[in-house]
Write a protein that holds these residues in place. Structure first.
Motif, PDB file in Angstrom:
ATOM      1  N   ILE A   9       0.841  -1.208   0.000  1.00 48.83           N
ATOM      2  CA  ILE A   9       0.000   0.000   0.000  1.00 48.83           C
ATOM      3  C   ILE A   9       0.869   1.249   0.000  1.00 48.83           C
ATOM      4  O   ILE A   9       0.612   2.208  -0.739  1.00 48.83           O
ATOM      5  N   THR A  10       1.915   1.231   0.819  1.00 52.35           N
ATOM      6  CA  THR A  10       2.830   2.372   0.868  1.00 52.35           C
ATOM      7  C   THR A  10       3.510   2.586  -0.480  1.00 52.35           C
ATOM      8  O   THR A  10       3.663   3.724  -0.935  1.00 52.35           O
ATOM      9  N   MET A  40      -3.736  10.353   1.632  1.00 54.75           N
ATOM     10  CA  MET A  40      -3.328   9.862   2.946  1.00 54.75           C
ATOM     11  C   MET A  40      -4.500   9.212   3.693  1.00 54.75           C
ATOM     12  O   MET A  40      -4.326   8.172   4.333  1.00 54.75           O
ATOM     13  N   VAL A  41      -5.678   9.805   3.599  1.00 50.44           N
ATOM     14  CA  VAL A  41      -6.845   9.201   4.255  1.00 50.44           C
ATOM     15  C   VAL A  41      -7.136   7.830   3.642  1.00 50.44           C
ATOM     16  O   VAL A  41      -7.398   6.860   4.358  1.00 50.44           O
ATOM     17  N   GLY A  42      -7.077   7.748   2.322  1.00 50.92           N
ATOM     18  CA  GLY A  42      -7.284   6.467   1.657  1.00 50.92           C
ATOM     19  C   GLY A  42      -6.229   5.445   2.038  1.00 50.92           C
ATOM     20  O   GLY A  42      -6.525   4.268   2.249  1.00 50.92           O
ATOM     21  N   GLY A  43      -4.981   5.890   2.156  1.00 52.12           N
ATOM     22  CA  GLY A  43      -3.906   4.987   2.562  1.00 52.12           C
ATOM     23  C   GLY A  43      -4.084   4.493   3.986  1.00 52.12           C
ATOM     24  O   GLY A  43      -3.882   3.302   4.270  1.00 52.12           O
ATOM     25  N   ALA A  46      -6.848   1.961   4.009  1.00 54.20           N
ATOM     26  CA  ALA A  46      -6.402   0.704   3.415  1.00 54.20           C
ATOM     27  C   ALA A  46      -5.535  -0.083   4.397  1.00 54.20           C
ATOM     28  O   ALA A  46      -5.675  -1.306   4.530  1.00 54.20           O
ATOM     29  N   ILE A  47      -4.655   0.604   5.108  1.00 55.64           N
ATOM     30  CA  ILE A  47      -3.800  -0.070   6.089  1.00 55.64           C
ATOM     31  C   ILE A  47      -4.638  -0.589   7.251  1.00 55.64           C
ATOM     32  O   ILE A  47      -4.404  -1.696   7.756  1.00 55.64           O
ATOM     33  N   LEU A  48      -5.627   0.181   7.688  1.00 52.28           N
ATOM     34  CA  LEU A  48      -6.520  -0.304   8.745  1.00 52.28           C
ATOM     35  C   LEU A  48      -7.265  -1.563   8.314  1.00 52.28           C
ATOM     36  O   LEU A  48      -7.460  -2.479   9.118  1.00 52.28           O
TER      37      LEU A  48
END
Length: 76
Positions: A9-10, A40-43, A46-48
């Motif tokens: 994702i990063t 950043m919110v989408g990232g 996605a990580i959550l």
């Protein structure tokens, strides 16, 4: 294995910035800010989802949010 998802994702976010950021004119301060914040919110979301896949989706959030309004209006 979850950390591989986070690294993926990063990497996608970095590639998006690398590709799109130079194409935005420096005068477009608002557009650049909105692009950075939404990315950043989408990232983060996605990580959550990598760590908490049972996390409720947006439709469940909206249903929870509007349930009291539906009861008040007598819809449900």
């Amino acid at each position: 294995m979850k950390w591989a998802g986070v690294l993926g994702i990063t990497a996608v976010i970095i590639v998006m910035f690398w590709y799109d950021w130079p194409k935005m004119d420096r005068k477009w301060k608002r557009e650049r800010t909105v692009f950075a914040v939404l990315t950043m919110v989408g990232g983060i979301l996605a990580i959550l989802l990598v760590f908490y896949p049972e996390m409720p989706g947006p439709t469940q959030w909206l249903a929870t949010l509007y349930k009291p309004l539906a009861k008040l209006l007598g819809i449900s």
